[in-house]
Enzyme design. Structure first.
Site, mmCIF file in Angstrom:
data_model
loop_
_atom_site.group_PDB
_atom_site.id
_atom_site.type_symbol
_atom_site.label_atom_id
_atom_site.label_comp_id
_atom_site.label_asym_id
_atom_site.label_seq_id
_atom_site.Cartn_x
_atom_site.Cartn_y
_atom_site.Cartn_z
ATOM 1 N N THR A 1 -7.139 7.021 -8.503
ATOM 2 C CA THR A 1 -6.626 7.460 -9.530
ATOM 3 C C THR A 1 -6.065 6.558 -10.833
ATOM 4 O O THR A 1 -5.897 5.655 -10.877
ATOM 5 C CB THR A 1 -4.809 7.496 -9.152
ATOM 6 O OG1 THR A 1 -5.169 8.554 -7.784
ATOM 7 C CG2 THR A 1 -4.276 8.819 -10.000
ATOM 8 N N ARG B 1 -5.482 18.941 1.539
ATOM 9 C CA ARG B 1 -4.518 17.845 1.185
ATOM 10 C C ARG B 1 -4.297 17.451 -0.313
ATOM 11 O O ARG B 1 -4.858 17.750 -1.457
ATOM 12 C CB ARG B 1 -5.148 16.759 1.431
ATOM 13 C CG ARG B 1 -4.519 14.955 1.337
ATOM 14 C CD ARG B 1 -5.065 14.190 0.271
ATOM 15 N NE ARG B 1 -3.687 12.772 0.569
ATOM 16 C CZ ARG B 1 -3.812 12.254 -1.114
ATOM 17 N NH1 ARG B 1 -4.653 12.387 -1.325
ATOM 18 N NH2 ARG B 1 -3.869 11.210 -0.668
ATOM 19 N N ASP C 1 0.459 11.987 -4.429
ATOM 20 C CA ASP C 1 1.114 12.228 -4.547
ATOM 21 C C ASP C 1 0.694 12.367 -6.608
ATOM 22 O O ASP C 1 1.981 12.153 -7.146
ATOM 23 C CB ASP C 1 1.580 10.286 -4.729
ATOM 24 C CG ASP C 1 1.107 9.019 -5.549
ATOM 25 O OD1 ASP C 1 -0.362 9.319 -5.492
ATOM 26 O OD2 ASP C 1 0.709 8.862 -6.326
ATOM 27 N N GLY D 1 -3.081 4.569 -5.103
ATOM 28 C CA GLY D 1 -3.352 3.759 -3.877
ATOM 29 C C GLY D 1 -3.276 5.460 -2.771
ATOM 30 O O GLY D 1 -3.382 6.105 -3.385
ATOM 31 N N MET D 2 -2.634 4.992 -1.970
ATOM 32 C CA MET D 2 -2.596 6.243 -1.189
ATOM 33 C C MET D 2 -1.505 6.645 -1.374
ATOM 34 O O MET D 2 -0.237 6.400 -0.904
ATOM 35 C CB MET D 2 -2.610 5.746 0.575
ATOM 36 C CG MET D 2 -2.730 6.774 1.408
ATOM 37 S SD MET D 2 -3.644 7.589 1.332
ATOM 38 C CE MET D 2 -5.491 7.454 1.220
#
Length: 325
Positions: free
Chosen positions: A182, A210, A213, A234-235
């Protein structure tokens, strides 16, 4: 009478010593640094250049963050944002983005296909609808109605990478220096107003449908114009579980520095994942910018970097401090 006289004498001595009544609080004034722009990863350098052109000429932070992150969306070599983004496990490029201004207005799109600049669609959602988020076919329909062009976002380069992945179909979405994620950007303009933007094609080879965030206000991005702003990379699942960006801002509200606020939320995420197999590949990072123009960052493990520019500091890339070796 003697008692009252003693109190009067005590107050005179107390004042002479320079002491203040406990009900009054000393106001600490900080020098405000503005404008400031901060963004994630090395593609943030180019993004900052475009955002700075607006900020240094007195433009507003909202325009700056939109224009800034669009550079990554339009760059096919940035394979985790916009055009050329890595597809999901069905070979489809799906995009997420959100934007927020100093009035706490916000707009978001998720699971958007065929539109190169989801950040601009998110801004249209904010400005032209009564809603905050549009998703999927509804988001695409709205984008087309607003004049956005439908196009194929899967480049030859990303298609080749997808076909190579299909040989083993091993889903380990490592997000780090080797696989930039991102782009998130925060800006403080000359008027002292904050805005933020976040845009991504999400985790490579994710399940179809999916959403991470990045389009979720409070997880991937949050700001309070009286306090500061924060954004994540990140995740995404980890940021959603902790309402990460909102928590960073709340910590700053109580006087925590931007870096320490980012660190505390990273530590919370580590606590959640420390006894799971996901910790092996997990990476999360936050950037934060407070109302005084002070900025900071923190991440889980080495590899995350961010770009910053201010009036007194040329645009430069900084390695984020981290929790795990």
């Amino acid at each position: 009478m003697r008692f009252l006289k003693n109190i009067l004498i005590f107050n005179i001595i107390f004042s002479a010593m320079g002491c203040q009544n406990s009900s009054s609080k000393e106001v600490v004034k900080h020098e405000i640094i503005k404008p400031v722009v901060i963004s994630t990863w090395n593609h943030g350098l180019e993004a900052n250049i475009e955002a700075w052109k607006i900020l240094v000429n007195g433009g507003n932070a909202l325009d700056a963050v939109e224009v800034g992150v669009k550079t990554a969306e339009a760059n096919p070599n940035v394979q985790t944002v916009g055009l050329g983004g890595f597809p999901d496990r069905e070979g489809k490029v799906t995009l997420d983005a959100c934007i927020m201004d100093h009035h706490s207005n916000c707009g978001s799109v998720a699971f958007l296909q065929h539109i190169k600049h989801p950040i601009s669609v998110a801004r249209k959602v904010m400005e032209e609808t009564p809603h905050v988020m549009l998703v999927g076919e509804g988001a695409l329909q709205f984008a087309l109605e607003q004049g956005f062009k439908k196009e194929n976002l899967l480049t030859k380069k990303s298609k080749k990478a997808y076909e190579a992945w299909l040989q083993n179909s091993n889903y380990k979405p490592i997000i780090n220096i080797e696989n930039h994620d991102t782009i998130s950007m925060l800006a403080l303009d000359e008027n002292g107003n904050l805005s933020g933007a976040c845009t991504t094609s999400g985790a490579s080879w994710k399940m179809h449908g999916r959403v991470g965030d990045s389009p979720i206000i409070g997880a991937g991005l949050f700001l309070d114009n009286d306090v500061g702003a924060a954004a994540a990379t990140g995740m995404g699942e980890a940021m959603i579980k902790t309402a990460g960006s909102a928590m960073v801002v709340e910590l700053m509200r109580h006087g925590t520095s931007p870096e320490d606020a980012c660190r505390e939320v990273v530590e919370r995420i580590y606590t959640i994942y420390q006894n799971t197999s996901d910790l092996e590949w997990l990476q999360v990072g936050f950037i934060a910018l407070n109302k005084n123009g002070e900025y900071g960052s923190y991440c889980l493990r080495p590899g995350f970097n961010y770009a910053v520019q201010t009036k007194s500091m040329e645009n430069q890339l900084i390695n984020g401090k981290y929790l795990l070796p």
